[in-house]
Design a protein around this motif. Structure first.
Motif, PDB file in Angstrom:
ATOM      1  N   ASP A 143      -4.676  -6.492  -4.851  1.00  0.00           N
ATOM      2  CA  ASP A 143      -5.976  -6.024  -5.728  1.00  0.00           C
ATOM      3  C   ASP A 143      -5.708  -4.763  -5.844  1.00  0.00           C
ATOM      4  OD1 ASP A 143      -6.529  -8.875  -5.803  1.00  0.00           O
ATOM      5  OD2 ASP A 143      -8.045  -8.709  -4.391  1.00  0.00           O
ATOM      6  N   ARG A 144      -5.441  -4.108  -4.833  1.00  0.00           N
ATOM      7  CA  ARG A 144      -5.365  -2.509  -4.940  1.00  0.00           C
ATOM      8  C   ARG A 144      -4.524  -2.050  -5.949  1.00  0.00           C
ATOM      9  NH1 ARG A 144      -2.893   1.830  -1.073  1.00  0.00           N
ATOM     10  NH2 ARG A 144      -3.860   3.758  -2.059  1.00  0.00           N
ATOM     11  N   ASN A 182       0.713  -1.079   0.008  1.00  0.00           N
ATOM     12  CA  ASN A 182      -0.081   0.002  -0.029  1.00  0.00           C
ATOM     13  C   ASN A 182       0.880   1.314   0.177  1.00  0.00           C
ATOM     14  OD1 ASN A 182      -2.775  -0.969  -0.092  1.00  0.00           O
ATOM     15  ND2 ASN A 182      -2.348  -1.707   2.116  1.00  0.00           N
ATOM     16  N   ILE A 198       2.232   1.845  -3.465  1.00  0.00           N
ATOM     17  CA  ILE A 198       1.199   2.554  -4.195  1.00  0.00           C
ATOM     18  C   ILE A 198       0.928   3.973  -4.199  1.00  0.00           C
ATOM     19  CG2 ILE A 198      -1.106   2.432  -4.998  1.00  0.00           C
ATOM     20  CD1 ILE A 198      -1.407  -0.743  -4.134  1.00  0.00           C
ATOM     21  N   ASP A 199       0.842   4.206  -2.861  1.00  0.00           N
ATOM     22  CA  ASP A 199       0.873   5.596  -2.468  1.00  0.00           C
ATOM     23  C   ASP A 199       2.025   6.532  -2.959  1.00  0.00           C
ATOM     24  OD1 ASP A 199      -1.755   4.982  -1.330  1.00  0.00           O
ATOM     25  OD2 ASP A 199      -0.863   4.762   0.823  1.00  0.00           O
ATOM     26  N   ALA A 229      -5.863  -8.043  -0.418  1.00  0.00           N
ATOM     27  CA  ALA A 229      -6.500  -6.834  -0.698  1.00  0.00           C
ATOM     28  C   ALA A 229      -5.532  -5.989  -1.206  1.00  0.00           C
ATOM     29  CB  ALA A 229      -7.142  -6.225   0.507  1.00  0.00           C
ATOM     30  N   ALA A 230      -4.218  -5.911  -0.641  1.00  0.00           N
ATOM     31  CA  ALA A 230      -3.251  -4.756  -0.961  1.00  0.00           C
ATOM     32  C   ALA A 230      -2.835  -5.091  -2.572  1.00  0.00           C
ATOM     33  CB  ALA A 230      -1.907  -4.965  -0.124  1.00  0.00           C
ATOM     34  N   SER A 239      -5.754  -2.572  -9.580  1.00  0.00           N
ATOM     35  CA  SER A 239      -6.731  -1.585  -9.855  1.00  0.00           C
ATOM     36  C   SER A 239      -6.115   0.024  -9.936  1.00  0.00           C
ATOM     37  CB  SER A 239      -7.891  -1.466  -8.768  1.00  0.00           C
ATOM     38  OG  SER A 239      -7.211  -1.135  -7.351  1.00  0.00           O
ATOM     39  N   SER A 240      -4.924  -0.158  -9.423  1.00  0.00           N
ATOM     40  CA  SER A 240      -3.946   1.169  -9.678  1.00  0.00           C
ATOM     41  C   SER A 240      -3.185   1.191 -10.697  1.00  0.00           C
ATOM     42  CB  SER A 240      -3.266   1.585  -8.042  1.00  0.00           C
ATOM     43  OG  SER A 240      -4.139   1.592  -7.207  1.00  0.00           O
TER      44      SER A 240
END
Length: 413
Positions: free
Chosen positions: A193-194, A165, A168-169, A190-191, A197-198
């Motif tokens: 998958d994020r 995460n 990504i940020d 979940a991370a 999506s990013s």
């Protein structure tokens, strides 16, 4: 999963695989930050290793440098941090994030493994020859997910999730998870998958327990993540590289010369450093083909690999930076061969057999061409001397002639 350093990788006890650490003398003209100095629990600085490493000779990333060197792309390295003060990384390592501490920067590296992975991704060439990263102008975003030696279960999946995460940020285009876990986790899923999506491409080491239990590695086992195994300089899979459906491709991971914390270089093994090579190829691709989504870039990396000698341990094959950047998705043709790939000492596959058959056919055609050229080299000068007339006299023309009358026939009674 952890790499075994052959030159100077030290765990929390301050001991390398080969024995006690011997401090390396300071290099004249190199200013070492106080935070990077060797401590009892940190890896020593590296040594001077000048020859061009075999992974560079095999992968030949310099063939694509006229088109791109990875500029404008950020690769997040999830490991032990990255030493921003190393001369070959200077100016291109961001402050990053320390997921172990839950905050702070990760631009220092006590364990040394994160700097090793960053080295194969983006080391700048210091002089002619020697070590150069696959994408030497890419930026490195260090994310610390391990501070010292890993336990048997690998990294904490919660920390890995937080690290992804943070990557990504932090604006990462590519995430290299060179430190793994053997525990599944909803937060880690979940991370990942994020990240998808990013539009972030995720690659992960498959682990170094292939000669034992061969447990399922995460996040390499998740759909969409490119799992990376390790090969030797012969092209054969490293015995410790894990095997399973989670292996999508392989890259150099045995006897790899790369950067060591503070300065100099080390020789290391492992699927973590192999993940770095694949991440470097991904950085080149994303820099050159910004029109591709992360999903398309992943497919490009997989469809342009060079087939391995066979077996599930290779996945789609050996990562090929040149073809990944140069070949078209719509080509449908075969990827360009790697510059230096030795044939394995044993085993075989249809891919190797086809290569052998093509070589034999090519040799036969070459012999035929040589014979034709020799024949023409003899015949043409003789033809010119005879003004293109045959050397054999022509047969006389045949003429049809009427029969001459014979002597008169005398009749007697």
């Amino acid at each position: 999963m952890r790499r075994l350093a052959r030159a100077a990788v030290v765990a929390a006890a301050g001991v390398v695989a080969a024995g006690q650490v011997t401090p390396t003398p300071a290099v004249a003209g190199v200013v070492t930050p106080v935070s990077a100095l060797a401590a009892p629990s940190c890896a020593d600085p590296g040594e001077a290793i000048d020859p061009v490493p075999w992974p560079q000779r095999m992968l030949g990333p310099e063939r694509i440098f006229p088109l791109t060197r990875g500029g404008g792309v950020t690769v997040a390295v999830l490991d032990s941090g990255v030493d921003a003060g190393h001369p070959q990384l200077a100016g291109r390592v961001e402050s990053g994030f320390d997921a172990v501490a839950g905050g702070g920067s990760a631009d220092s590296d006590c364990l040394g493994t994160g700097t090793q992975v960053a080295g194969v991704i983006g080391a700048q060439q210091e002089r002619s020859g020697g070590l150069t990263g696959v994408a030497p102008t890419t930026r490195i975003l260090p994310v610390r997910v391990v501070a010292d030696r890993l336990s048997g279960e690998g990294a904490d999946p919660q920390v890995l999730a937080q690290g992804i995460n943070a990557a990504i940020d932090g604006g990462a285009d590519v995430i290299a998870v060179s430190t793994i876990t053997y525990r599944d986790s909803p937060a880690l899923r979940a991370a990942v998958d994020r990240a998808f999506s990013s539009d972030v491409l995720v690659l992960a080491a498959v682990g170094d327990l292939g000669d034992g239990e061969n447990p399922t590695p995460y996040p390499a086992d998740y759909d969409g993540v490119i799992g990376v195994g390790a090969i030797q300089d012969s092209g054969e899979v490293w015995t410790k590289s894990q095997r399973g459906d989670y292996v999508d491709l392989v890259a150099p991971g045995v006897g790899v010369v790369t950067l060591q914390r503070t300065r100099g270089r080390a020789v290391v093994d492992g699927t973590g450093v192999a993940c770095g090579f694949a991440a470097g190829a991904a950085a080149l691709l994303r820099a050159r083909r910004s029109d591709l989504t992360a999903e398309q870039a992943a497919r490009q990396l997989l469809t342009t690999t060079v087939p391995g000698p066979g077996g599930s341990a290779y996945g789609h094959g050996i990562v090929n930076p040149y073809s990944a950047v140069h070949d078209s998705l719509a080509d449908g043709g075969e990827a360009q061969p790697l510059p230096a790939l030795g044939k394995p000492s044993s085993g075989g596959s249809p891919a190797w057999a086809r290569s052998r058959d093509l070589a034999l056919v090519g040799t036969g055609l070459a012999v035929a061409v040589v014979l034709t050229v020799l024949t023409l080299s003899i015949a043409l000068p003789r033809g010119r001397r005879r003004f293109w007339r045959s050397a054999v006299a022509p047969a006389p023309a045949r003429r049809d002639e009427s029969e001459e009358p014979g002597p008169p026939v005398m009749l007697f009674d």
